[in-house]
Design a protein around this motif. Structure first.
Motif, PDB file in Angstrom:
ATOM      1  N   ALA A 122      11.993  -5.657   8.620  1.00 32.06           N
ATOM      2  CA  ALA A 122      10.764  -4.944   9.359  1.00 32.06           C
ATOM      3  C   ALA A 122      11.184  -3.695   8.733  1.00 32.06           C
ATOM      4  CB  ALA A 122      10.831  -5.131  11.100  1.00 32.06           C
ATOM      5  N   VAL A 123      11.929  -3.325   8.734  1.00 27.30           N
ATOM      6  CA  VAL A 123      12.391  -1.825   7.732  1.00 27.30           C
ATOM      7  C   VAL A 123      11.794  -1.762   6.386  1.00 27.30           C
ATOM      8  CG1 VAL A 123      13.501  -0.228   7.090  1.00 27.30           C
ATOM      9  CG2 VAL A 123      13.843  -0.665   9.694  1.00 27.30           C
ATOM     10  N   GLU A 124      12.547  -2.949   6.001  1.00 31.32           N
ATOM     11  CA  GLU A 124      11.367  -2.668   4.339  1.00 31.32           C
ATOM     12  C   GLU A 124      10.105  -2.983   4.150  1.00 31.32           C
ATOM     13  OE1 GLU A 124      11.136  -2.078   0.346  1.00 31.32           O
ATOM     14  OE2 GLU A 124      12.795  -1.632   1.404  1.00 31.32           O
ATOM     15  N   THR A 125       9.232  -3.727   5.410  1.00 30.99           N
ATOM     16  CA  THR A 125       8.081  -4.426   5.323  1.00 30.99           C
ATOM     17  C   THR A 125       6.930  -3.041   6.001  1.00 30.99           C
ATOM     18  OG1 THR A 125       8.218  -6.780   5.703  1.00 30.99           O
ATOM     19  CG2 THR A 125       6.456  -5.331   6.381  1.00 30.99           C
ATOM     20  N   ILE A 126       7.608  -2.259   6.622  1.00 27.59           N
ATOM     21  CA  ILE A 126       7.086  -0.961   7.375  1.00 27.59           C
ATOM     22  C   ILE A 126       7.198   0.233   6.087  1.00 27.59           C
ATOM     23  CG2 ILE A 126       6.857   0.894   8.924  1.00 27.59           C
ATOM     24  CD1 ILE A 126       8.383  -1.027  10.848  1.00 27.59           C
ATOM     25  N   LEU A 127       8.285   0.268   5.064  1.00 28.25           N
ATOM     26  CA  LEU A 127       7.993   1.200   4.258  1.00 28.25           C
ATOM     27  C   LEU A 127       7.825   1.005   2.999  1.00 28.25           C
ATOM     28  CD1 LEU A 127      12.099   2.249   4.345  1.00 28.25           C
ATOM     29  CD2 LEU A 127      10.138   3.114   5.659  1.00 28.25           C
ATOM     30  N   SER A 128       7.249  -0.476   2.802  1.00 25.65           N
ATOM     31  CA  SER A 128       6.824  -0.878   1.347  1.00 25.65           C
ATOM     32  C   SER A 128       5.047  -0.693   1.879  1.00 25.65           C
ATOM     33  CB  SER A 128       6.775  -2.318   1.582  1.00 25.65           C
ATOM     34  OG  SER A 128       8.037  -2.077   1.225  1.00 25.65           O
ATOM     35  N   PHE A 129       4.746  -0.654   3.327  1.00 23.04           N
ATOM     36  CA  PHE A 129       2.889  -1.031   4.063  1.00 23.04           C
ATOM     37  C   PHE A 129       2.260   0.606   3.945  1.00 23.04           C
ATOM     38  CE2 PHE A 129       4.259  -5.606   2.850  1.00 23.04           C
ATOM     39  CZ  PHE A 129       3.304  -5.976   2.210  1.00 23.04           C
ATOM     40  N   THR A 130       3.162   1.296   3.847  1.00 27.50           N
ATOM     41  CA  THR A 130       3.335   2.313   4.942  1.00 27.50           C
ATOM     42  C   THR A 130       2.190   3.181   3.821  1.00 27.50           C
ATOM     43  OG1 THR A 130       4.177   2.407   7.203  1.00 27.50           O
ATOM     44  CG2 THR A 130       3.876   5.076   5.946  1.00 27.50           C
ATOM     45  N   LYS A 131       0.666   3.951   4.395  1.00 27.58           N
ATOM     46  CA  LYS A 131       0.305   4.800   3.053  1.00 27.58           C
ATOM     47  C   LYS A 131       0.973   6.015   2.254  1.00 27.58           C
ATOM     48  CE  LYS A 131      -4.218   2.137   4.623  1.00 27.58           C
ATOM     49  NZ  LYS A 131      -5.310   2.247   5.143  1.00 27.58           N
ATOM     50  N   ASN A 132       1.281   6.569   3.828  1.00 23.74           N
ATOM     51  CA  ASN A 132       1.670   8.080   3.452  1.00 23.74           C
ATOM     52  C   ASN A 132       2.433   8.370   4.797  1.00 23.74           C
ATOM     53  OD1 ASN A 132      -0.735   9.284   5.963  1.00 23.74           O
ATOM     54  ND2 ASN A 132      -1.810   8.541   4.331  1.00 23.74           N
ATOM     55  N   ALA A 133       3.470   9.458   4.459  1.00 25.73           N
ATOM     56  CA  ALA A 133       4.365  10.240   5.517  1.00 25.73           C
ATOM     57  C   ALA A 133       3.885   9.962   6.905  1.00 25.73           C
ATOM     58  CB  ALA A 133       4.512  11.446   5.236  1.00 25.73           C
ATOM     59  N   GLU A 134       2.275  11.101   6.765  1.00 19.04           N
ATOM     60  CA  GLU A 134       1.738  11.556   7.618  1.00 19.04           C
ATOM     61  C   GLU A 134       1.030  10.033   9.276  1.00 19.04           C
ATOM     62  OE1 GLU A 134      -1.439  14.401   9.328  1.00 19.04           O
ATOM     63  OE2 GLU A 134      -1.529  14.070   7.560  1.00 19.04           O
ATOM     64  N   GLU A 135       0.783   9.072   8.398  1.00 19.01           N
ATOM     65  CA  GLU A 135       0.024   7.309   8.740  1.00 19.01           C
ATOM     66  C   GLU A 135       1.374   7.496   9.835  1.00 19.01           C
ATOM     67  OE1 GLU A 135      -1.861   3.808   8.125  1.00 19.01           O
ATOM     68  OE2 GLU A 135       0.200   3.850   7.018  1.00 19.01           O
ATOM     69  N   MET A 155       0.836  -0.805   0.024  1.00 18.12           N
ATOM     70  CA  MET A 155      -0.518   0.116   0.283  1.00 18.12           C
ATOM     71  C   MET A 155       1.059   1.305  -0.175  1.00 18.12           C
ATOM     72  SD  MET A 155      -3.184  -0.841  -0.070  1.00 18.12           S
ATOM     73  CE  MET A 155      -4.159   0.022   0.451  1.00 18.12           C
ATOM     74  N   SER A 156       1.715   1.056  -0.264  1.00 22.27           N
ATOM     75  CA  SER A 156       2.950   2.454   0.229  1.00 22.27           C
ATOM     76  C   SER A 156       3.029   3.765  -0.804  1.00 22.27           C
ATOM     77  CB  SER A 156       4.705   1.883   0.071  1.00 22.27           C
ATOM     78  OG  SER A 156       4.975   3.047   0.267  1.00 22.27           O
ATOM     79  N   GLY A 157       2.146   4.557  -0.482  1.00 20.85           N
ATOM     80  CA  GLY A 157       2.094   5.672  -0.698  1.00 20.85           C
ATOM     81  C   GLY A 157       3.428   6.649  -0.954  1.00 20.85           C
ATOM     82  N   LEU A 158       4.629   6.803  -0.052  1.00 17.69           N
ATOM     83  CA  LEU A 158       5.623   6.964   0.403  1.00 17.69           C
ATOM     84  C   LEU A 158       6.353   7.605  -0.895  1.00 17.69           C
ATOM     85  CD1 LEU A 158       7.053   4.905   3.232  1.00 17.69           C
ATOM     86  CD2 LEU A 158       5.585   7.369   3.590  1.00 17.69           C
ATOM     87  N   SER A 159       7.239   8.908  -1.500  1.00 21.79           N
ATOM     88  CA  SER A 159       8.149   8.961  -2.358  1.00 21.79           C
ATOM     89  C   SER A 159       9.115   7.861  -1.598  1.00 21.79           C
ATOM     90  CB  SER A 159       8.045  10.833  -2.161  1.00 21.79           C
ATOM     91  OG  SER A 159       8.489  10.983  -0.882  1.00 21.79           O
ATOM     92  N   ASP A 160       9.946   8.397  -2.742  1.00 19.75           N
ATOM     93  CA  ASP A 160      11.506   8.276  -2.355  1.00 19.75           C
ATOM     94  C   ASP A 160      12.102   8.486  -1.388  1.00 19.75           C
ATOM     95  OD1 ASP A 160      11.637   6.667  -4.523  1.00 19.75           O
ATOM     96  OD2 ASP A 160      12.328   7.205  -5.880  1.00 19.75           O
ATOM     97  N   THR A 161      11.885  10.103  -1.274  1.00 18.56           N
ATOM     98  CA  THR A 161      12.670  11.276  -0.408  1.00 18.56           C
ATOM     99  C   THR A 161      12.164  11.333   0.894  1.00 18.56           C
ATOM    100  OG1 THR A 161      12.663  12.456  -2.006  1.00 18.56           O
ATOM    101  CG2 THR A 161      12.793  13.450   0.573  1.00 18.56           C
ATOM    102  N   GLU A 162      10.637  10.388   1.284  1.00 15.55           N
ATOM    103  CA  GLU A 162       9.912   9.978   2.737  1.00 15.55           C
ATOM    104  C   GLU A 162      10.544   8.149   2.830  1.00 15.55           C
ATOM    105  OE1 GLU A 162       5.308  12.814   1.766  1.00 15.55           O
ATOM    106  OE2 GLU A 162       5.857  10.710   0.635  1.00 15.55           O
ATOM    107  N   ARG A 163      10.677   7.890   2.192  1.00  9.43           N
ATOM    108  CA  ARG A 163      11.429   6.702   2.298  1.00  9.43           C
ATOM    109  C   ARG A 163      12.442   6.813   3.588  1.00  9.43           C
ATOM    110  NH1 ARG A 163       9.209   1.928   0.318  1.00  9.43           N
ATOM    111  NH2 ARG A 163      11.239   0.613   0.345  1.00  9.43           N
ATOM    112  N   ALA A 164      13.365   7.309   2.472  1.00  6.90           N
ATOM    113  CA  ALA A 164      14.808   7.699   2.705  1.00  6.90           C
ATOM    114  C   ALA A 164      14.680   8.117   4.156  1.00  6.90           C
ATOM    115  CB  ALA A 164      15.163   8.039   2.360  1.00  6.90           C
TER     116      ALA A 164
END
Length: 301
Positions: free
Chosen positions: A49-62, A6-15
């Protein structure tokens, strides 16, 4: 049951989210991974765990509002990024400031996108270099992030490695006008790259001040002149240790140096400082510029 990313994070937000995750304990990272995936994905290692969190986070605020992303973690992250917030800031204020910081960084496109290349400042001594053909507002945001992080790194109380501050970032005939209103009013002027460099350095290294710019639309304005001058005006708060001492407004005049790979160098700086006692109880969390566009245009002419 199928599980969809569900990731909606941009590359910047992921980093940037990854930087915050590195500040967390192993137990909290694994717990957060369970929360984000509703325990549908089992991970054993922090990296997974880190990769999973980043991949399944809908947006940065969440991500930032998760319980395991403690207020103290966001505060520490912002400090490492050169953004100083009052120590008593509530979590929602820290989340808002973090999202503003990330939003200002998102405007820079990926390096592979050659067709829409915008200015890209680099780190250390080359941080004021930009590509030809630029968006002035992006330049202003990137310049402020570079300048204040560089200047604040000279403050020994922050415990950071001092970055490459020096007269090389200024034109030889640079000028600093410093207006201070802290009880009484005092105006000082400094001419030449060396003196301007030393006076600004003294603010952080000797007086141990930390300048935190407000880079949202109320705190930042950028104007250009047909003669190549770019005017960057920014407002912000001034801190020492855990105390907010007041606010500042700073105007930079930037001009390219064709002899130094078209780097932008500082031609002049107007810095106005107001202490808490002169503000009359005004809210200083996100100060706005008092200069209007007409006043700034006069400096461009």
């Amino acid at each position: 049951m199928a599980v969809w990313k569900m990731s909606g994070l941009s590359d910047t937000e992921r980093a940037e989210c990854a930087k915050i995750l590195k500040l967390m304990s192993k137990g909290d990272v694994l717990s957060l991974s369970d929360t984000v995936t509703n325990k549908l994905i089992v991970v054993e290692h922090v990296k997974e765990a880190v990769e999973t969190i980043l991949s399944f986070t809908k947006n940065a605020e969440e991500f930032l509002r998760r319980k395991k992303v403690y207020r103290e973690l966001i505060f520490k992250y912002l400090a490492k990024e050169g953004v100083v917030m009052p120590p008593n800031s509530e979590k929602h204020q820290l989340v808002k400031r973090t999202l503003e910081l990330w939003s200002s960084r998102k405007v820079v496109p990926a390096e592979t996108d050659k067709t829409r290349q915008r200015p890209s400042t680099e780190t250390a001594s080359d941080s004021t270099k930009v590509e030809a053909g630029f968006d002035p507002l992006v330049l202003g945001q990137q310049f402020c992030q570079w300048f204040f992080q560089l200047l604040n790194s000279q403050n020994p109380s922050l415990g950071q490695q001092p970055q490459d501050w020096g007269p090389q970032h200024f034109w030889q005939d640079a000028k600093l006008r410093l207006l201070s209103r802290t009880g009484s009013e005092q105006m000082d002027e400094f001419l030449g790259a060396e003196l301007v460099n030393l006076r600004l350095l003294a603010l952080t290294r000797d007086e141990r001040l930390v300048l935190s710019p407000n880079l949202d639309t109320q705190g930042l304005k950028v104007l250009t002149s047909p003669h190549g001058l770019v005017l960057v005006a920014v407002a912000g708060t001034i801190h020492r240790d855990e105390a907010c001492l007041g606010v500042f407004e700073q105007i930079f005049g930037l001009i390219r140096s064709p002899l130094e790979n078209n780097s932008w160098k500082i031609k002049f700086v107007n810095l106005k400082i107001r202490g808490q006692d002169t503000l009359g109880g005004t809210e200083v969390a996100a100060p706005s510029l008092s200069y209007n566009s007409t006043e700034l245009q006069l400096l461009c002419s």
